[in-house]
Structure formats: C-alpha cells, structure tokens
Design a protein around this motif. Structure first.
Motif, PDB file in Angstrom:
ATOM      1  N   HIS A  56       0.824  -1.205   0.000  1.00  0.00           N
ATOM      2  CA  HIS A  56       0.000   0.000   0.000  1.00  0.00           C
ATOM      3  C   HIS A  56       0.857   1.252   0.000  1.00  0.00           C
ATOM      4  O   HIS A  56       0.636   2.180  -0.800  1.00  0.00           O
ATOM      5  N   LEU A  57       1.862   1.313   0.863  1.00  0.00           N
ATOM      6  CA  LEU A  57       2.739   2.477   0.901  1.00  0.00           C
ATOM      7  C   LEU A  57       3.553   2.588  -0.381  1.00  0.00           C
ATOM      8  O   LEU A  57       3.787   3.685  -0.884  1.00  0.00           O
ATOM      9  N   ALA A  58       3.990   1.454  -0.920  1.00  0.00           N
ATOM     10  CA  ALA A  58       4.759   1.485  -2.162  1.00  0.00           C
ATOM     11  C   ALA A  58       3.924   2.055  -3.298  1.00  0.00           C
ATOM     12  O   ALA A  58       4.430   2.793  -4.152  1.00  0.00           O
ATOM     13  N   HIS A  59       2.639   1.730  -3.316  1.00  0.00           N
ATOM     14  CA  HIS A  59       1.714   2.275  -4.303  1.00  0.00           C
ATOM     15  C   HIS A  59       1.708   3.794  -4.234  1.00  0.00           C
ATOM     16  O   HIS A  59       1.874   4.490  -5.243  1.00  0.00           O
ATOM     17  N   ASP A  60       1.564   4.343  -3.032  1.00  0.00           N
ATOM     18  CA  ASP A  60       1.505   5.796  -2.865  1.00  0.00           C
ATOM     19  C   ASP A  60       2.833   6.452  -3.219  1.00  0.00           C
ATOM     20  O   ASP A  60       2.868   7.509  -3.874  1.00  0.00           O
ATOM     21  N   ILE A  61       3.936   5.842  -2.786  1.00  0.00           N
ATOM     22  CA  ILE A  61       5.258   6.410  -3.064  1.00  0.00           C
ATOM     23  C   ILE A  61       5.530   6.414  -4.567  1.00  0.00           C
ATOM     24  O   ILE A  61       6.032   7.396  -5.123  1.00  0.00           O
ATOM     25  N   ALA A  62       5.194   5.325  -5.239  1.00  0.00           N
ATOM     26  CA  ALA A  62       5.486   5.207  -6.664  1.00  0.00           C
ATOM     27  C   ALA A  62       4.709   6.231  -7.483  1.00  0.00           C
ATOM     28  O   ALA A  62       5.270   6.918  -8.346  1.00  0.00           O
ATOM     29  N   PHE A  63       3.408   6.354  -7.243  1.00  0.00           N
ATOM     30  CA  PHE A  63       2.610   7.303  -8.031  1.00  0.00           C
ATOM     31  C   PHE A  63       3.030   8.740  -7.762  1.00  0.00           C
ATOM     32  O   PHE A  63       3.059   9.566  -8.679  1.00  0.00           O
ATOM     33  N   SER A  64       3.355   9.056  -6.514  1.00  0.00           N
ATOM     34  CA  SER A  64       3.829  10.404  -6.196  1.00  0.00           C
ATOM     35  C   SER A  64       5.156  10.683  -6.890  1.00  0.00           C
ATOM     36  O   SER A  64       5.390  11.797  -7.376  1.00  0.00           O
TER      37      SER A  64
END
Length: 268
Positions: A56-64
C-alpha cells in the motif's frame, strides 16, 4: 507532464549522463519522490528484498514519484511473475531484479515486465501511471515503452554470463550489486578490490556492446567510485535513505560541535 520518467531516464542514459537514485528502505511517506526530485535525483528504488515495505505504501510512493518526475523502480524479492505483476501494476515503472545469474532468468523477468505481445504481464482493470484520462489499451502501450528493466549482477556466475544476459531482449540495463558480488567473490566489503573493478569493467563493456546502460550500488566511500565512473557506470545508487539521513545528521552534528569548539578555543 510532457515527458514521462522512463523516457527521461533513457535519454539521460543515452547521453552518458548520471542518473542518481536512492534505495527507499524505511521511507513511509509519498513525499519521498518529490524530496529526491528537489535534491536533483532521478530515480528511487522501493525495496521489497531488504526492507519492510508494504504494497500500500509502495503504491503511494510510486505514483507520487511519477508525478514529481522521478522514476519509481521496485526491487522484488524474487523472479516470480506474480510478485512482479503486483509491483508493476500498482505504481512501479520499472524493476531492479536481484540475483539474475543466467540469460534464462533474465528472459523470465523481462517477459513478466511487459504486456503482450512483448511479454506476459497480466492486464489490470486500470493502469493509473499516466493519469486517469487514458484508456487501458493506450496506457498499456505507453507502459511497454516506459518500463525500465534492470537486472542485478551479483555473483561470479552472473559475471561469467554477463554477455549472454546483456543480449536478452527486453533487458534495459545491467546493475552490479557490489555487496553481494564481493561476498560471492570471497572479498566482503572490499570495494577497492581489483576483482570488483574488473567485474565492473566487464559489465560496462557488455552493456555498451548491447546498447544497454550500466549501474551500480554499494560503496559509501568516494574513492572506488572514480574507477567505476571511468568504466562507464551511470545509473548510480548513491545510498539508501537510512545512510543518507545518518550522513546528513552527522554532518550537522560535526558543524555545530565545531562552531562551539572554535568559540571555546577563542575565549581560552
């Protein structure tokens, strides 16, 4: 955004410029990418091999990171196509795949990283890497052009096979994992060892002959980097977020202690 991060990254590599990155091991904020962008970095590696990163955090970090112009790469814990699919369809725009020792292993991961007809990556319901205004078919076509597949050369066997690995269609770059390679060579921590420089030169030469880029991580001391850059290393894993923070903290401590020491000495 006129140029997506994969295109910008490849342009830097073709021009022989540096592409600087950091391994995100403890970062928990989507601001990691914009922070690196503000520092002049070009890519970030979300580490699923050696960190407690959550999907979940990787998803947010990647898109940002993509929105900030930073190329988000994921290091999977294995060559499993299912793990790779989960990382790529949830934000990552490339891979740094560990322990690729043979061309057969390289072929497995490159096919897992692209949609048909160039690979076998499973098509998700949506692919939001390039915004929400593109249809799925268009987004998958762009993804196939943008995704960056880098395989890690981390063993004596990989060095022996580096030319064959470099010739595998779909491999974009060769990345030496200095720490693991030195352990496999029986030289743990010896980043100044001639054997490592020889491996670097062989890897850079194989990359150049096959139109790929070469990258590396590991050394924290500056000395060995002169030889590695001279050999052709351009994708540079500078440090991970832990050591970057520690380096900055130690620098600030030394500064303030130095100022106080100088004032005390001046009064004496």
């Amino acid at each position: 955004m006129s140029t997506w991060p994969g295109t910008a990254f490849r342009a830097r590599m073709r021009a022989g410029e540096l592409a600087l990155g950091s391994n995100l091991r403890i970062s928990r904020s989507a601001e990691a990418g914009p922070i690196l962008a503000a520092c002049g970095f070009h890519w970030a590696m979300i580490d699923f091999e050696h960190s407690p990163a959550s999907p979940h955090l990787a998803h947010d970090i990647a898109f940002s990171a993509i929105r900030a112009g930073i190329l988000p790469l994921a290091r999977p814990s294995s060559h499993d196509p299912h793990e790779i699919a989960g990382l790529l369809t949830n934000g990552a725009l490339g891979l740094v795949v560990p322990h690729v020792d043979t061309p057969e292993q390289a072929a497995t991961v490159t096919r897992a990283a692209r949609f048909a007809p160039r690979g076998s990556l499973s098509v998700p319901g949506t692919l939001a890497h390039f915004g929400y205004d593109k249809g799925l078919a268009e987004a998958c076509l762009i993804f196939n052009e943008e995704v960056v597949v880098t395989v890690m050369i981390e063993s004596r066997t990989a060095i022996e096979n580096v030319e064959a690995i470099a010739a595998v269609p779909g491999v974009d770059g060769l990345f030496i994992g200095g720490s693991d390679l030195l352990w496999d060579l029986g030289l743990p921590g010896r980043y100044d060892a001639p054997e490592l420089l020889d491996a670097v030169e062989r890897t850079c030469a194989a990359a150049a002959r096959n139109g790929l880029f070469a990258g590396m991580g590991g050394p924290k001391d500056e000395g060995p980097w002169h030889g590695f850059l001279r050999a052709g290393m351009r994708m540079i894993l500078t440090e991970n977020d832990v050591t970057l923070m520690m380096r900055g903290a130690r620098d600030r401590r030394a500064f303030f202690e130095g100022v106080l020491s100088a004032r005390t000495a001046a009064r004496a």
